[in-house]
Write a protein that holds these residues in place. Sequence first.
Motif, short mmCIF file in Angstrom:
data_model
loop_
_atom_site.label_atom_id
_atom_site.label_comp_id
_atom_site.label_asym_id
_atom_site.label_seq_id
_atom_site.Cartn_x
_atom_site.Cartn_y
_atom_site.Cartn_z
N THR A 31 -1.91 -0.71 -3.17
CA THR A 31 -2.58 -0.78 -1.87
C THR A 31 -2.37 0.51 -1.08
O THR A 31 -3.32 1.09 -0.53
CB THR A 31 -2.05 -1.97 -1.06
OG1 THR A 31 -2.36 -3.18 -1.75
CG2 THR A 31 -2.66 -2.01 0.33
N THR B 251 -4.39 3.40 -2.59
CA THR B 251 -5.82 3.41 -2.30
C THR B 251 -6.10 4.01 -0.92
O THR B 251 -7.13 4.66 -0.72
CB THR B 251 -6.43 2.00 -2.36
OG1 THR B 251 -5.82 1.15 -1.37
CG2 THR B 251 -6.25 1.40 -3.73
N ASP C 255 2.80 -1.49 4.57
CA ASP C 255 2.49 -2.68 3.78
C ASP C 255 3.78 -3.48 3.67
O ASP C 255 4.75 -3.03 3.04
CB ASP C 255 1.98 -2.26 2.40
CG ASP C 255 1.58 -3.44 1.53
OD1 ASP C 255 2.14 -4.53 1.70
OD2 ASP C 255 0.70 -3.28 0.66
N THR D 252 -1.50 -2.59 6.61
CA THR D 252 -2.41 -2.90 5.51
C THR D 252 -1.77 -3.94 4.61
O THR D 252 -0.56 -4.18 4.67
CB THR D 252 -2.79 -1.64 4.72
OG1 THR D 252 -3.86 -1.95 3.81
CG2 THR D 252 -1.61 -1.08 3.93
N THR E 222 -2.64 -7.91 2.36
CA THR E 222 -3.49 -9.09 2.32
C THR E 222 -3.48 -9.80 3.67
O THR E 222 -2.62 -9.55 4.52
CB THR E 222 -3.00 -10.07 1.24
OG1 THR E 222 -1.74 -10.62 1.63
CG2 THR E 222 -2.85 -9.37 -0.10
N LEU F 76 -5.96 -2.56 8.27
CA LEU F 76 -6.79 -2.54 7.06
C LEU F 76 -6.43 -3.80 6.28
O LEU F 76 -5.54 -3.79 5.43
CB LEU F 76 -6.49 -1.29 6.21
CG LEU F 76 -6.63 0.07 6.90
CD1 LEU F 76 -6.03 1.17 6.02
CD2 LEU F 76 -8.09 0.37 7.22
N ARG G 26 -6.96 -6.34 3.54
CA ARG G 26 -7.64 -6.28 2.24
C ARG G 26 -7.68 -7.67 1.61
O ARG G 26 -6.77 -8.07 0.90
CB ARG G 26 -6.93 -5.30 1.31
CG ARG G 26 -6.62 -3.91 1.88
CD ARG G 26 -7.88 -3.13 2.21
NE ARG G 26 -8.79 -2.99 1.11
CZ ARG G 26 -8.81 -1.94 0.27
NH1 ARG G 26 -7.93 -0.95 0.44
NH2 ARG G 26 -9.69 -1.87 -0.70
N THR G 27 -8.74 -8.43 1.90
CA THR G 27 -8.82 -9.77 1.34
C THR G 27 -10.26 -10.27 1.41
O THR G 27 -11.15 -9.61 1.94
CB THR G 27 -7.87 -10.73 2.08
OG1 THR G 27 -7.71 -11.93 1.32
CG2 THR G 27 -8.37 -11.08 3.47
N LEU H 71 -11.64 -5.63 4.76
CA LEU H 71 -11.95 -4.73 3.66
C LEU H 71 -11.81 -5.52 2.37
O LEU H 71 -11.04 -6.49 2.31
CB LEU H 71 -10.99 -3.53 3.63
CG LEU H 71 -11.31 -2.37 4.58
CD1 LEU H 71 -11.09 -2.78 6.03
CD2 LEU H 71 -10.46 -1.16 4.25
N PRO I 238 -10.59 -6.78 -1.32
CA PRO I 238 -9.26 -6.73 -1.94
C PRO I 238 -9.08 -5.46 -2.76
O PRO I 238 -10.04 -4.85 -3.22
CB PRO I 238 -9.24 -7.97 -2.85
CG PRO I 238 -10.28 -8.88 -2.28
CD PRO I 238 -11.34 -7.98 -1.72
N VAL I 239 -7.80 -5.10 -2.93
CA VAL I 239 -7.48 -3.96 -3.79
C VAL I 239 -7.49 -4.46 -5.23
O VAL I 239 -6.47 -4.78 -5.83
CB VAL I 239 -6.10 -3.37 -3.43
CG1 VAL I 239 -5.80 -2.16 -4.32
CG2 VAL I 239 -6.09 -2.95 -1.97
N ALA J 144 -14.92 0.43 1.17
CA ALA J 144 -13.57 0.43 1.74
C ALA J 144 -13.13 1.83 2.12
O ALA J 144 -12.49 2.04 3.15
CB ALA J 144 -12.58 -0.20 0.76
#
Length: 390
Positions: free
Chosen positions: A20, A23, A113, A132, A134, A192, A194-195, A211, A213-214, A377
């Motif tokens: 994550t 990215t 994270d 950032t 989930t 950010l 990511r989910t 955004l 998911p990774v 993203a």
Amino acid sequence: MKPRILLAWEAGAGRGHVVTLKTVAAALGDAFIYDAALCRMDHAAELAPLCEMVFPAARLRYDAARREGLVRTATWGEFLGDSGFRDAEFLARQVGWWQATLIARRSDLVIADYAPCALLAAQSLGIPTVITGTGYGIVAEGLKTFPIFLPEYNQRLYDETEMVQTINTALEPLSVPRLDVLPDIYRRSQELVRTLDILDPYDGLRTQALLPPVADVASVSGEGDEVFCYFSTTELADTGVLDAICSLGLPTRAYCPGLDSDRANRLVAAGVCVENGPVPVDLIARRSRLMVHSGQHGILSLGLAAGVAQVAIPQHLEHLYHARRCESQGCVHVITISERVAHSVRQVIHDRYDDTAFHQAALDAAARIRPQFAVDAGRLIRERIGALLL
């Protein structure tokens, strides 16, 4: 002089946290200088090419000792309580370490994270922050308390008001802005998340768009004949799960980073193809009829996008929450703790392997969900972070 960004990871396990952060740095490119402070160095090499320095971070240590024979960790606030946020001395050391690191690295921005103490340290120094990860681990802004996600696990051990008092007392000498409520730990300049909407506990409460998911997105397939197993930490220490996988009698492929040699040898002896590195998602989609894992956010998302049916064997409540949300789509089967014995696990996998309706539900779910993966993203990352520094 280029702005300096500290990539911070303080709690949890698994490769997904490092990926994550990677990215984000990859999306921002060479306009910034990156350092990474990581609570686990297992996958640090993946970040190293993008960073000036990658080094071990002060780490939150989850302690479930008080919960033995009592209740599960019902909320994210309870998780924080189990991770040191009731211990004033520990908190002062932890936040102090992050303050010293931010000063030493001359950081202009923190991207965090699962790094709440890094966020608090940055706030004390007036450094902007980006959170950032989930949706499960990123509380929506403006909440007064951390909500319960699974109705059957609804008992709390800790009083959030008391935790706030402990935190404020511990961190006042470090100039950390006082918290009014426990979710204030996650005050940030930008986010950010990511989910997918079906996996976000705060769906409808966010102030900014999600955004994707990774997870790499494969071509929709699900027409192979293999069982693909992904176990990212210690899942195969459970003899029931290991015995089931070794006795499936189905074409099986496994990627299990961190797997010890004894268990790896046992899988190979049972005819399982054990991969030494990540498998390209298009190969997973093309070869696999069924995916088996713990319900980790990344692999669930990968399977949803690829239209591959899945069996989840959750290790903790975050896995269970995400797997249950996918089970509601009809394309994931959740194996409970009581079912985690070899013959039960093996029977579920065989039943789902042969279930035509289950596989069609996976393809139907992919058709509904794939548009969420089409969001750019990288563009959103550059827009949201660039506004803070440029």
